[in-house]
Scaffold this motif. Structure first.
Motif, short mmCIF file in Angstrom:
data_model
loop_
_atom_site.label_atom_id
_atom_site.label_comp_id
_atom_site.label_asym_id
_atom_site.label_seq_id
_atom_site.Cartn_x
_atom_site.Cartn_y
_atom_site.Cartn_z
N SER A 154 1.73 -12.26 -9.39
CA SER A 154 0.66 -11.57 -8.67
C SER A 154 0.52 -12.09 -7.24
O SER A 154 -0.05 -11.41 -6.40
N SER A 188 2.02 -9.71 -4.80
CA SER A 188 1.17 -8.53 -4.62
C SER A 188 0.00 -8.86 -3.70
O SER A 188 -0.36 -8.06 -2.82
N THR A 242 -1.74 -2.33 -9.91
CA THR A 242 -1.43 -3.59 -9.23
C THR A 242 -2.17 -3.67 -7.90
O THR A 242 -2.72 -4.73 -7.55
N ALA A 275 -4.99 -6.42 -6.92
CA ALA A 275 -4.84 -7.28 -5.73
C ALA A 275 -6.05 -7.12 -4.81
O ALA A 275 -6.56 -8.12 -4.28
#
Length: 172
Positions: free
Chosen positions: A8, A11, A40, A44
């Motif tokens: 992550s 991202s 996603t 984020a």
């Protein structure tokens, strides 16, 4: 601050890179620019809001930019959320600049170094003092620093390479 799990983290960085240059934006703008999937991208964005780097604005319908279906969430970077520091650590002076996340200069200070400018401990202490002084002038603290960069002088030749011998002039 961005110490998320590795998958992550990319991202988050992609979303932050986009937000840095964007004005107010909707998630679809961010998805197109970053190539992230909707879930996603939203994750984020929510994480960057939790970090305090983004803020959510009134939705697109509330500002008259959208009229059908579910209104899009709108976001913007919080330039005041943190500061960045740049320092030119010249041989005889230190120029320290503190800026917000949009690059607006909040303070800039120049300190002339004294006779002991070559002593490493004295120089380190001068760098720390210059940073602290510039932060104070900007009304900010060390805990608000997101990144710092210090440029130092070094001899280089016409191709940008440093000589192998530190005392060699190397300039062509």
């Amino acid at each position: 601050m961005l110490n998320a799990v590795p998958e992550s983290r990319a991202s988050l960085h992609a979303m932050l890179d986009f937000a840095w240059d964007a004005e107010a934006f909707v998630s679809t703008d961010a998805m197109e620019a970053t190539g992230l999937t909707r879930s996603t991208a939203i994750a984020a964005l929510d994480e960057l809001i939790n970090f305090g780097l983004l803020r959510e604005l009134p939705n697109a319908r509330a500002v008259g930019q959208y009229s059908k279906g579910r209104p899009a969430r709108r976001f913007e970077l919080r330039p005041e959320a943190a500061v960045v520091i740049g320092m030119d650590a010249g041989r005889s002076h230190l120029t320290t600049t503190v800026a917000d996340l949009r690059g607006k200069v909040l303070a800039q200070e120049i300190v002339e170094l004294g006779a002991q400018k070559e002593d490493p401990q004295v120089r380190r202490a001068a760098v720390v003092a210059a940073i602290d002084s510039a932060l104070l002038a900007a009304g900010r603290s060390r805990t608000e620093v997101l990144a710092a960069c210090i440029g130092v002088p070094a001899p280089v030749d016409s191709r940008g390479r440093s000589p192998s011998n530190a005392t060699a002039s190397g300039a062509e």
